[in-house]
Structures are given as structure tokens and as C-alpha cells.
Design a protein around this motif. Structure first.
Motif, PDB file in Angstrom:
ATOM      1  N   GLU A 167       1.188  -1.262   0.014  1.00 16.73           N
ATOM      2  CA  GLU A 167      -0.066  -0.353   0.011  1.00 16.73           C
ATOM      3  C   GLU A 167       1.232   1.397  -0.052  1.00 16.73           C
ATOM      4  O   GLU A 167       0.571   2.736  -0.998  1.00 16.73           O
ATOM      5  CB  GLU A 167      -1.077   0.227   1.147  1.00 16.73           C
ATOM      6  N   THR A 168       2.023   1.308   0.841  1.00 16.75           N
ATOM      7  CA  THR A 168       3.136   2.804   0.314  1.00 16.75           C
ATOM      8  C   THR A 168       3.247   2.859  -0.220  1.00 16.75           C
ATOM      9  O   THR A 168       4.348   3.420  -1.053  1.00 16.75           O
ATOM     10  CB  THR A 168       3.281   2.848   1.963  1.00 16.75           C
ATOM     11  N   LEU A 169       4.078   1.787  -0.903  1.00 15.08           N
ATOM     12  CA  LEU A 169       5.597   1.809  -1.867  1.00 15.08           C
ATOM     13  C   LEU A 169       5.092   1.123  -2.996  1.00 15.08           C
ATOM     14  O   LEU A 169       4.905   2.181  -4.259  1.00 15.08           O
ATOM     15  CB  LEU A 169       6.087   0.540  -1.187  1.00 15.08           C
ATOM     16  N   GLU A 170       4.340   0.304  -3.144  1.00 14.38           N
ATOM     17  CA  GLU A 170       3.685  -0.750  -4.546  1.00 14.38           C
ATOM     18  C   GLU A 170       2.821   0.760  -5.654  1.00 14.38           C
ATOM     19  O   GLU A 170       1.637   1.607  -4.474  1.00 14.38           O
ATOM     20  CB  GLU A 170       3.143  -1.837  -5.006  1.00 14.38           C
ATOM     21  N   SER A 171       2.517   1.173  -6.310  1.00 13.08           N
ATOM     22  CA  SER A 171       2.041   1.884  -7.632  1.00 13.08           C
ATOM     23  C   SER A 171       0.363   2.239  -6.506  1.00 13.08           C
ATOM     24  O   SER A 171      -0.338   0.120  -7.051  1.00 13.08           O
ATOM     25  CB  SER A 171       2.413   1.819  -8.165  1.00 13.08           C
ATOM     26  N   GLU A 172      -0.307   2.657  -6.911  1.00 17.81           N
ATOM     27  CA  GLU A 172      -1.901   2.940  -7.352  1.00 17.81           C
ATOM     28  C   GLU A 172      -2.076   2.154  -8.267  1.00 17.81           C
ATOM     29  O   GLU A 172      -3.704   1.853  -7.786  1.00 17.81           O
ATOM     30  CB  GLU A 172      -2.834   4.114  -6.683  1.00 17.81           C
ATOM     31  N   VAL A 173      -1.431   1.568  -9.546  1.00 20.06           N
ATOM     32  CA  VAL A 173      -2.201   1.343 -10.530  1.00 20.06           C
ATOM     33  C   VAL A 173      -2.587  -0.319  -9.963  1.00 20.06           C
ATOM     34  O   VAL A 173      -3.315  -1.082 -10.842  1.00 20.06           O
ATOM     35  CB  VAL A 173      -1.151   1.100 -11.846  1.00 20.06           C
ATOM     36  N   ARG A 174      -1.805  -1.245  -8.785  1.00 19.81           N
ATOM     37  CA  ARG A 174      -2.082  -2.740  -8.813  1.00 19.81           C
ATOM     38  C   ARG A 174      -3.368  -2.884  -8.445  1.00 19.81           C
ATOM     39  O   ARG A 174      -4.104  -1.746  -8.380  1.00 19.81           O
ATOM     40  CB  ARG A 174      -1.411  -2.784  -7.378  1.00 19.81           C
ATOM     41  N   SER A 175      -3.893  -4.568  -9.257  1.00 15.98           N
ATOM     42  CA  SER A 175      -5.139  -4.006  -8.963  1.00 15.98           C
ATOM     43  C   SER A 175      -5.747  -5.218  -8.761  1.00 15.98           C
ATOM     44  O   SER A 175      -6.209  -5.528  -7.310  1.00 15.98           O
ATOM     45  CB  SER A 175      -6.287  -4.401 -10.520  1.00 15.98           C
ATOM     46  N   TYR A 176      -5.124  -6.383  -9.112  1.00 18.38           N
ATOM     47  CA  TYR A 176      -5.815  -7.986  -8.290  1.00 18.38           C
ATOM     48  C   TYR A 176      -5.421  -8.115  -7.255  1.00 18.38           C
ATOM     49  O   TYR A 176      -6.028  -8.501  -6.448  1.00 18.38           O
ATOM     50  CB  TYR A 176      -4.986  -9.329  -8.978  1.00 18.38           C
ATOM     51  N   CYS A 177      -4.248  -7.388  -6.083  1.00 21.19           N
ATOM     52  CA  CYS A 177      -4.054  -7.138  -5.095  1.00 21.19           C
ATOM     53  C   CYS A 177      -5.659  -6.607  -4.016  1.00 21.19           C
ATOM     54  O   CYS A 177      -5.158  -6.981  -3.064  1.00 21.19           O
ATOM     55  CB  CYS A 177      -2.568  -7.333  -4.387  1.00 21.19           C
ATOM     56  N   ARG A 178      -6.001  -5.970  -5.240  1.00 22.52           N
ATOM     57  CA  ARG A 178      -6.831  -5.181  -4.340  1.00 22.52           C
ATOM     58  C   ARG A 178      -8.402  -6.365  -3.655  1.00 22.52           C
ATOM     59  O   ARG A 178      -8.481  -6.233  -3.042  1.00 22.52           O
ATOM     60  CB  ARG A 178      -7.317  -3.988  -4.603  1.00 22.52           C
ATOM     61  N   GLY A 179      -8.049  -7.238  -4.388  1.00 20.75           N
ATOM     62  CA  GLY A 179      -9.689  -7.702  -4.562  1.00 20.75           C
ATOM     63  C   GLY A 179      -9.532  -9.273  -3.814  1.00 20.75           C
ATOM     64  O   GLY A 179      -9.848  -9.864  -3.085  1.00 20.75           O
ATOM     65  N   TRP A 180      -7.966  -9.231  -3.456  1.00 16.91           N
ATOM     66  CA  TRP A 180      -7.781 -10.775  -2.830  1.00 16.91           C
ATOM     67  C   TRP A 180      -6.176 -10.285  -2.057  1.00 16.91           C
ATOM     68  O   TRP A 180      -5.740 -10.023  -2.728  1.00 16.91           O
ATOM     69  CB  TRP A 180      -7.416 -11.984  -3.903  1.00 16.91           C
ATOM     70  N   PRO A 181      -6.837  -9.826  -1.070  1.00 21.03           N
ATOM     71  CA  PRO A 181      -6.092  -8.986   0.218  1.00 21.03           C
ATOM     72  C   PRO A 181      -5.336  -9.831   0.355  1.00 21.03           C
ATOM     73  O   PRO A 181      -5.395 -10.119   2.024  1.00 21.03           O
ATOM     74  CB  PRO A 181      -6.711  -8.312   1.235  1.00 21.03           C
ATOM     75  N   ALA A 182      -4.277 -11.311   0.219  1.00 23.22           N
ATOM     76  CA  ALA A 182      -4.529 -11.596   0.894  1.00 23.22           C
ATOM     77  C   ALA A 182      -2.178 -11.745  -0.053  1.00 23.22           C
ATOM     78  O   ALA A 182      -2.209 -11.496  -0.573  1.00 23.22           O
ATOM     79  CB  ALA A 182      -4.017 -13.535   0.992  1.00 23.22           C
ATOM     80  N   VAL A 183      -1.435 -12.840   0.803  1.00 28.64           N
ATOM     81  CA  VAL A 183      -0.450 -12.428   0.222  1.00 28.64           C
ATOM     82  C   VAL A 183       0.152 -13.696   0.423  1.00 28.64           C
ATOM     83  O   VAL A 183       0.565 -14.566   1.090  1.00 28.64           O
ATOM     84  CB  VAL A 183       0.910 -11.355   1.170  1.00 28.64           C
ATOM     85  N   PHE A 184       0.168 -14.311  -1.296  1.00 29.92           N
ATOM     86  CA  PHE A 184       0.513 -15.094  -1.041  1.00 29.92           C
ATOM     87  C   PHE A 184       1.914 -15.951  -1.388  1.00 29.92           C
ATOM     88  O   PHE A 184       3.204 -15.263  -2.184  1.00 29.92           O
ATOM     89  CB  PHE A 184       0.125 -15.496  -2.974  1.00 29.92           C
ATOM     90  N   ASP A 185       2.159 -17.436  -1.574  1.00 29.39           N
ATOM     91  CA  ASP A 185       3.385 -17.744  -0.966  1.00 29.39           C
ATOM     92  C   ASP A 185       3.470 -18.621  -1.619  1.00 29.39           C
ATOM     93  O   ASP A 185       4.852 -19.157  -2.560  1.00 29.39           O
ATOM     94  CB  ASP A 185       3.282 -17.936   1.058  1.00 29.39           C
ATOM     95  N   ARG A 186       2.686 -20.076  -1.670  1.00 27.81           N
ATOM     96  CA  ARG A 186       3.380 -21.738  -2.704  1.00 27.81           C
ATOM     97  C   ARG A 186       1.866 -21.651  -3.350  1.00 27.81           C
ATOM     98  O   ARG A 186       1.360 -21.344  -2.495  1.00 27.81           O
ATOM     99  CB  ARG A 186       3.406 -22.313  -1.251  1.00 27.81           C
ATOM    100  N   ALA A 187       2.074 -22.387  -4.178  1.00 24.54           N
ATOM    101  CA  ALA A 187       0.857 -22.823  -5.304  1.00 24.54           C
ATOM    102  C   ALA A 187       1.260 -24.512  -5.407  1.00 24.54           C
ATOM    103  O   ALA A 187       2.172 -24.241  -6.039  1.00 24.54           O
ATOM    104  CB  ALA A 187       0.624 -22.380  -6.100  1.00 24.54           C
ATOM    105  N   GLN A 188       0.277 -25.249  -5.968  1.00 20.38           N
ATOM    106  CA  GLN A 188       0.635 -26.329  -6.942  1.00 20.38           C
ATOM    107  C   GLN A 188      -0.881 -26.530  -6.977  1.00 20.38           C
ATOM    108  O   GLN A 188      -2.045 -26.656  -5.958  1.00 20.38           O
ATOM    109  CB  GLN A 188       1.129 -27.343  -5.087  1.00 20.38           C
ATOM    110  N   GLY A 189      -0.881 -27.111  -8.205  1.00 21.46           N
ATOM    111  CA  GLY A 189      -2.316 -27.566  -9.575  1.00 21.46           C
ATOM    112  C   GLY A 189      -2.767 -26.680  -9.631  1.00 21.46           C
ATOM    113  O   GLY A 189      -2.950 -25.253  -9.806  1.00 21.46           O
ATOM    114  N   ALA A 190      -3.954 -26.224  -8.496  1.00 21.40           N
ATOM    115  CA  ALA A 190      -5.112 -25.923  -9.089  1.00 21.40           C
ATOM    116  C   ALA A 190      -5.330 -24.775  -7.206  1.00 21.40           C
ATOM    117  O   ALA A 190      -6.454 -23.819  -6.875  1.00 21.40           O
ATOM    118  CB  ALA A 190      -6.469 -26.837  -8.989  1.00 21.40           C
TER     119      ALA A 190
END
Ligand SMILES: Cc1ncc(COP(=O)(O)O)c(C=O)c1O
Length: 422
Positions: free
Chosen positions: A12-35
Motif C-alpha cells: 500500500e505504501t510503496l507499490e503504485s496505485e495502479v496495482r489491481s488484483y491484490c485489492r480484490g484478493w488481500p492476502a500475501v500468497f506464498d506457495r502454489a501447486q496445481g489448482a
């Protein structure tokens, strides 16, 4: 007042206002596998988004990961401009043997910069160079990317406004069913082309998506696409199919235009071509169009060799037989049944759905309902985004490798979201 959780504050403080997906999904993603993705607090999310179509084979697909790790461990070339490399040769040979030759497609392969909009820019440039004309026809609700040439053939008013300069040399025409079937196909377009008084500059090309992803999951009928191809032939215009989101098996067949039995003059591919979510793009064209001078369309990151490795591995693993296409069609039928049940259960929502293969849209008359459904889905651990000119369509774009059980789980969550947002 919204309170930002501390974990999100640097965005919120450093990244530009242009960001979009992180607004609808307010989580910090870390890992992913498959779906599935997992955030840093251990919450799990089922992915009905697939990196906007860049992860057709799922996150960290083990077959592709193995090929990538082996390549990196043996110090394979990472950055290669357009130098000849073993990884690029293996990709080209596999693409020819697994994709082009069995489909009798004669295309030459160009590597533009590694994003979708780069591929579109190269396609537009080539079409204009070949025909010696500057005008290109696009369609209502089209989306072709955010650079200036691509924006000029994109419909969305908000995105176009961001250009800050006039977007010229593109003319929009009605996409299939724009007038709810009340007007014969191409009536307006053909009249303008034939009328010397219409004021339409003769176009070099037409650019089209067979299913408009960002534009609201608008599915062009096969007969409409065939009629478009025939119009292009009669009027000496090149047909460009932008298969960046709908290609690589999203609608069933590898190319989304195969079902219509057409052969576009130029095809753009990106998103899932690397298979692993790594940047890569292709512009394919008929050999007689290959009038480029060496270096006339350049780019530092055209040779993303690790992406070539995972791309070749994906083609070998998923496209050497016809299984992927059959599986996608079957999964698509499962989604269709799920959406049918949701609409039957909630007639008051006015929702209706459409799609092909594993890309589906659930449209609501009230755009607020679509965003409420996506917001509730996030709370329940399902990633869904909206599309369409008013963001009125809930878009379903799971990885093609999703299991029937996972698909069922996501559809049940979606049904709950529709019910709870009434
Ligand atoms: C059909 C289509 N064309 C072009 C693009 C632009 O691709 P990129 O975002 O990689 O530039 C997209 C992205 O969503 C797309 O869906």
C-alpha cells in the motif's frame, strides 16, 4: 474506513496505485501447486483464475518443474536474445511436430517480446507492412493489451483513456451477437467496405478473439468466424486471431479457431504457451507474409530460454495425443451443468451464463452482484475475477488440469456465493 493488515502495508505504501488484483484478493500468497494457492498464513485458495489464462497446466506443474530444474542445474542458457540455442531448437521442433504439422498449419514462427501485447504489436505491424495500409478493424468489447497499438484495437473505454493520446488507425465493428441476433452478420461492416462514400479507410487486417475473455466471455459462433474469414478473403484483408487467452487448449482444441475450421493469416499466442507462467509469446503467420527485414521487430527478452524448455515439455506431456482436448470438453460440461443449476436455483438474480471448453462467464444484470460474488468467494477460499465492460460477468477460468472434485468444490462455493449475495 478500511484498515490495511500490517502484512499488506508495504504494497500500500510503496507499490503504485495502479496495482489491481491484490485489492480484490488481500492476502500475501506464498506457495502454489496445481489448482491451489496458499497464503503466508496457511490459508488455501482454489484457483478459478489460472493467472488470467497463463497457468493452463496448473501451478508448479511437476512435469514442467522437473524439466526446468534439470535445465537450470546443467547451466542451460537463460537469456539468449534471438540467438540459436538448443532450448529454442527443441521448442521449435516440438511445436512443429506436435502442433503445426498434425493440424496442417504452415505457419512461420516469430518470437516477439515475451508478453501478449508484444505479440499483438508485431502482428499489427506485420499486417500493415504486408498490405501497405494503416487501418485495422477490431471488434466491440475486444481486449488486445495495454501498449498503444494494442489499445487502439481494444474496446474498453477506461483502458483506452489511459493512453493519454489519440488512439488511431483502428475501427471497431460489432462482434458476434452485438445486436442480439437482430441484424444479419457483418451487415454494417460489409456495407462500409463496399460503399465508396462510407469514409472507411480500407483496412489492412481484422483482429479478433474467438471468445472475448476480458470483454465478458463473449463466444463467437463458428459460422460467424467462417463468414469473417470469407469476408477477409473477398476484401483482401488479413485475418489475425488473437489466441493469447483462448489458445493453448483453453476452449478444448490447442487453437481456439480449430473448431470453426478456419486458418487465420496471423495468430498471436502467449499466456499459457510457456506452460509454467513464464513470459513467452509467439506470432505465427503464413510463410508468404514473412517480409520482415532482419531485426526490424526486436526486443531484449525474446529469448527466454527456460520458458522454451517448459513450453516444449508441456507440448510433449499434454498435446502429443488427443487426451487434453477430450478432458477439457468433459470438464467444461461439468461447469455448464453447475452453472445451469446455479441459475435455476437463483432465478431472481437474473444471472445467465455462456462459455466454451474451460472458460465460462456468469453474467448478472447488476455489476455490483458480480463483484459481491467474487468478494464472498475470496472469503470462502475461491479465486474468481470479473470481466466485461461493466465488470458484470463472473469469469471461471480454472487450470485445465483441475480435477473433477476440485471443479465440483469450486462450483459449490460459487453457488453458495450467489445464494448469499441475494
Ligand atoms: C486476448 C488477449 N490479447 C492480449 C492480451 C495482453 O497480454 P499481456 O497482458 O501479456 O500483454 C491479453 C491479456 O489478457 C488477452 O487476453
Amino acid at each position: 474506513m478500511t484498515i490495511t493488515p500490517p502484512a499488506l502495508s508495504v504494497f500500500e505504501t510503496l507499490e503504485s496505485e495502479v496495482r489491481s488484483y491484490c485489492r480484490g484478493w488481500p492476502a500475501v500468497f506464498d506457495r502454489a501447486q496445481g489448482a491451489r494457492l496458499t497464503d503466508e498464513d496457511g490459508h488455501s485458495y482454489l484457483d478459478f483464475f489460472a493467472g488470467a489464462g497463463s497457468l493452463n497446466y496448473g501451478h508448479n506443474n511437476p512435469v514442467l518443474k522437473r524439466a526446468l530444474i534439470d535445465y537450470i542445474e546443467r547451466d542451460g542458457i537463460t537469456h539468449g536474445l534471438d540467438m540459436a540455442t538448443t532450448a529454442k531448437r527443441a521448442f521449435l521442433e516440438t511445436f512443429q511436430n506436435v502442433i503445426l504439422r498434425p493440424r496442417d498449419l504452415p505457419y512461420k514462427v516469430m518470437f516477439p517480446g515475451p508478453t501478449g501485447t508484444n505479440a499483438v504489436e508485431s502482428a499489427l505491424k506485420l499486417a500493415r507492412k504486408v498490405k501497405g495500409r494503416e487501418s485495422v478493424v477490431s471488434f466491440t468489447n475486444a481486449f488486445h493489451g495495454m501498449s498503444l497499438g494494442s489499445l487502439a484495437v481494444t474496446g474498453n473505454a477506461f483502458k483506452r483513456a489511459g493512453a493519454g493520446i489519440p488512439l488511431v488507425h483502428g475501427t471497431p465493428m460489432p462482434f458476434d451477437n452485438y445486436f442480439d441476433g437482430q441484424v444479419p452478420d457483418f451487415l454494417w461492416f460489409e456495407r462500409l467496405l463496399e460503399d465508396q462514400g462510407s469514409g472507411l479507410n480500407k483496412p489492412a487486417a481484422v483482429i479478433v478473439e474467438t471468445v472475448q475473455g476480458e470483454g465478458g466471455i463473449n463466444v463467437a459462433r463458428a459460422e460467424w468466424l467462417r463468414a469473417l474469414q470469407s469476408l477477409c478473403h473477398r476484401q483482401d484483408m488479413l485475418l489475425i486471431v488473437d489466441d493469447i487467452q483462448m489458445g493453448c487448449g483453453r476452449t478444448g482444441a490447442f487453437f481456439s479457431f480449430e473448431e470453426a475450421g478456419i486458418t487465420p493469416d496471423i495468430v498471436t499466442l502467449s499466456k499459457s504457451i510457456s506452460g509454467y507462467g513464464m513470459p513467452m509469446a509467439l506470432c505465427l503467420f503464413k510463410p508468404e507474409l514473412d517480409i520482415w527485414e532482419p531485426g526490424e521487430h526486436n526486443g531484449t527478452f525474446r529469448g527466454n530460454n527456460p520458458a522454451f524448455v517448459t513450453a516444449a515439455a508441456a507440448l510433449d506431456a499434454y498435446w502429443a495425443d488427443g487426451q487434453m482436448e477430450k478432458q477439457t470438453v468433459a470438464r467444461g460440461e461439468q461447469v455448464e451443468q453447475g452453472l445451469l443449476a446455479i441459475c435455476d436455483e437463483n432465478p431472481a438474480s437474473g444471472g445467465h451464463f455462456r462459455g466454451r471448453g474451460l472458460v465460462w462467464g456468469l453474467e448478472f444484470p447488476d455489476p455490483a452482484r458480480a463483484s459481491a460474488v467474487c468478494a464472498r468467494a475470496f472469503e470462502l477460499g475461491l479465486l474468481l475475477e470479473t470481466s466485461g465492460p461493466r465488470s458484470e460477468v463472473v469469469k471461471l477460468l480454472p487450470p485445465l488440469t483441475i480435477t473433477p472434485d476440485e471443479l465440483d468444490e469450486g462450483l459449490r462455493t460459487l453457488a453458495r456465493c450467489v445464494r448469499e449475495t441475494a
